[in-house]
Motif scaffolding. Structure first.
Motif, mmCIF file in Angstrom:
data_model
loop_
_atom_site.group_PDB
_atom_site.id
_atom_site.type_symbol
_atom_site.label_atom_id
_atom_site.label_comp_id
_atom_site.label_asym_id
_atom_site.label_seq_id
_atom_site.Cartn_x
_atom_site.Cartn_y
_atom_site.Cartn_z
ATOM 1 N N ALA A 58 0.819 -1.217 0.000
ATOM 2 C CA ALA A 58 0.000 0.000 0.000
ATOM 3 C C ALA A 58 0.850 1.262 0.000
ATOM 4 N N ILE A 59 0.341 2.275 -0.685
ATOM 5 C CA ILE A 59 0.902 3.622 -0.603
ATOM 6 C C ILE A 59 -0.149 4.492 0.065
ATOM 7 N N VAL A 60 0.220 5.092 1.189
ATOM 8 C CA VAL A 60 -0.714 5.873 2.004
ATOM 9 C C VAL A 60 -0.359 7.350 1.909
ATOM 10 N N THR A 61 -1.374 8.179 1.686
ATOM 11 C CA THR A 61 -1.203 9.632 1.681
ATOM 12 C C THR A 61 -2.110 10.233 2.739
ATOM 13 N N ILE A 62 -1.561 11.113 3.559
ATOM 14 C CA ILE A 62 -2.331 11.799 4.599
ATOM 15 C C ILE A 62 -2.195 13.296 4.374
ATOM 16 N N ARG A 63 -3.321 14.009 4.407
ATOM 17 C CA ARG A 63 -3.303 15.461 4.235
ATOM 18 C C ARG A 63 -4.112 16.124 5.345
ATOM 19 N N SER A 64 -3.581 17.193 5.901
ATOM 20 C CA SER A 64 -4.339 17.952 6.890
ATOM 21 C C SER A 64 -5.444 18.719 6.183
ATOM 22 N N ALA A 96 3.421 23.309 13.902
ATOM 23 C CA ALA A 96 3.466 21.934 14.420
ATOM 24 C C ALA A 96 2.784 21.019 13.421
ATOM 25 N N GLY A 97 3.123 19.739 13.477
ATOM 26 C CA GLY A 97 2.453 18.767 12.634
ATOM 27 C C GLY A 97 2.924 18.785 11.192
ATOM 28 N N ILE A 98 2.103 18.223 10.314
ATOM 29 C CA ILE A 98 2.468 18.105 8.904
ATOM 30 C C ILE A 98 1.312 18.557 8.011
ATOM 31 N N LYS A 99 1.677 19.100 6.851
ATOM 32 C CA LYS A 99 0.669 19.422 5.852
ATOM 33 C C LYS A 99 0.245 18.150 5.122
ATOM 34 N N SER A 100 1.244 17.304 4.829
ATOM 35 C CA SER A 100 0.951 16.059 4.126
ATOM 36 C C SER A 100 2.093 15.089 4.314
ATOM 37 N N ALA A 101 1.821 13.818 4.035
ATOM 38 C CA ALA A 101 2.851 12.774 4.096
ATOM 39 C C ALA A 101 2.471 11.672 3.129
ATOM 40 N N GLU A 102 3.494 11.039 2.565
ATOM 41 C CA GLU A 102 3.278 9.939 1.640
ATOM 42 C C GLU A 102 4.274 8.841 1.982
ATOM 43 N N PHE A 103 3.762 7.624 2.202
ATOM 44 C CA PHE A 103 4.652 6.534 2.588
ATOM 45 C C PHE A 103 4.066 5.210 2.123
ATOM 46 N N ALA A 104 4.946 4.238 1.963
ATOM 47 C CA ALA A 104 4.527 2.900 1.542
ATOM 48 C C ALA A 104 4.637 1.943 2.720
ATOM 49 N N ILE A 105 3.689 1.003 2.795
ATOM 50 C CA ILE A 105 3.763 -0.078 3.774
ATOM 51 C C ILE A 105 3.963 -1.364 2.987
ATOM 52 N N HIS A 106 5.142 -1.953 3.161
ATOM 53 C CA HIS A 106 5.521 -3.124 2.379
ATOM 54 C C HIS A 106 5.111 -4.396 3.114
ATOM 55 N N ALA A 107 3.964 -4.927 2.726
ATOM 56 C CA ALA A 107 3.455 -6.164 3.318
ATOM 57 C C ALA A 107 2.372 -6.713 2.419
ATOM 58 N N PRO A 108 2.276 -8.031 2.291
ATOM 59 C CA PRO A 108 1.173 -8.607 1.511
ATOM 60 C C PRO A 108 -0.169 -8.184 2.101
ATOM 61 N N TYR A 109 -1.108 -7.845 1.250
ATOM 62 C CA TYR A 109 -2.466 -7.454 1.623
ATOM 63 C C TYR A 109 -2.541 -6.132 2.391
#
Length: 371
Positions: free
Chosen positions: A127-133, A173-186
């Motif tokens: 999965a590639i996860v994006t979080i935005r405030s 404080a905090g973040i405007k956005s972040a993008e990260f991958a979680i490397h795992a099946p499913y």
């Protein structure tokens, strides 16, 4: 009296495991494992590193699924034997041990059953996860960072690796956005139920008058692409900007313009990557994310078209999907499934499996209604 109750519980567990066995298709799984083992044993396997990684990863995943099923089947069998011996010998200690083991086994079976519900086209992907405030100013930026920590802690609890592509820090404080991958099946199938708007209600630590603040953050999850996925991008439709990597509070963490921002002009999709040392590496990583988002967009458009043709026959996923309330009372509640807990702190520490499982079951129920 305990014996018949245990008999009923164990029979139900065995029936559920039989259903899971049919869904997993163990004979086909074992044949595929044997085929993959032959490929892994080939002396020229690593001549094609991408294919070797795919083969070994698939083998490890299937072996893990099979071992998990067999281990759980053995636990249920052992539990039945323990109860039988305890009843025959009138052994209170053994019966107490069985009573402690039963809920643990039930939880494990339910978790395995949820995995069998992940049968979508891309559910098995990473999965590639994006979080935005969103709305809420500095509180929203802080909330976005809390959510990023929640998902990365969940990954750590499950021993999944996390690859951070980009973090855009807010000024205070905090973040405007972040993008990260979680490397795992499913990982994609599991986390895709987190998509939507998350809402936080609390006494703001940034308000000197101690007022209650409501803030929002958006979560987006797309599947990691594989080489077989057909997504072509015209380079003339992508604008590339380079800049220096930045840290919290605007701090520069790189003295060269190695960070890369890609803008897909036709869709307006923007992705950035600054975790690698070289500009070329960052551009390659950003292109992977861009392709994944374009694929997700394509699938969403296809799904929307099908829905328009069929008509709105079921409740769709709402934009706001979960509330995190820390004041005047404490609760985290999913608005789609009704799943909730009165202890928010473990949730923010990554204990979100209950929400994920409830979401997966809810989605499967919605899909059945639409079918």
């Amino acid at each position: 009296m305990a014996g018949p109750d245990f008999d009923s519980e164990i029979k139900q567990l065995q029936a559920t495991m039989h259903t899971i066995e049919q869904v997993l298709d163990l004979e086909t799984m074992k044949a595929e494992i044997a085929s993959l083992q032959e490929q892994v044993a080939a002396p020229d396997l690593w001549d094609d590193q991408a294919n070797a990684t795919r083969v070994t990863g698939k083998l490890s995943d299937l072996q893990g699924q099979l071992e998990r099923f067999e281990r759980l089947s053995n636990r249920i069998e052992d539990l039945g034997v323990l109860v039988e011996l305890a009843v025959e010998a009138d052994d209170a200690d053994s019966m107490e041990e069985a009573q402690r083991e039963l809920p643990k086994v039930k939880t494990a079976v339910e978790s395995l059953e949820v995995r069998t519900l992940l049968s979508g086209e891309y559910d098995a992907r990473e999965a590639i996860v994006t979080i935005r405030s969103g709305a809420g100013g500095v509180d929203a930026a802080d909330f976005a960072e809390m959510l990023m920590r929640m998902y990365t802690r969940w990954a750590e609890r499950n021993k999944y690796s996390v690859e951070v592509f980009d973090v855009s820090y807010a000024e205070e404080a905090g973040i405007k956005s972040a993008e990260f991958a979680i490397h795992a099946p499913y990982a994609y199938g599991t986390l895709s139920v987190e998509v939507g708007t998350h809402r936080l209600v609390r006494i703001s630590p940034f308000d000197n008058q101690g007022r209650r603040q409501t803030s929002f953050a958006a979560v987006e999850v797309v599947p990691q692409l594989e080489q077989t996925d057909e997504i072509e991008i015209d380079e003339n439709e992508v604008r590339t900007d380079v800049f220096r990597s930045g840290g919290p509070g605007g701090q520069s963490v790189n003295t060269t313009d190695s960070a890369v921002r890609l803008t897909h002009i036709p869709t307006g999709i923007v992705v950035s990557c600054q975790n690698e040392k070289s500009q070329l590496q960052n551009k390659a990583a950003a292109m992977i994310v861009l392709k994944a988002k374009l694929l997700a967009r394509k699938k969403a458009e296809e799904a929307a078209l099908k829905k328009d043709l069929k008509g709105d026959v079921a409740a769709s996923w709402g934009d706001q999907m979960r509330n995190y309330v820390l004041n005047p009372y404490q609760i985290v509640k999913d608005l789609r499934t009704g799943f909730e807990t009165g202890n928010p702190q473990p949730v923010f520490d990554g204990e979100i499996d209950g929400f994920l499982e409830a979401g997966i079951r809810w989605r499967r129920g919605a899909e059945k209604v639409e079918a």
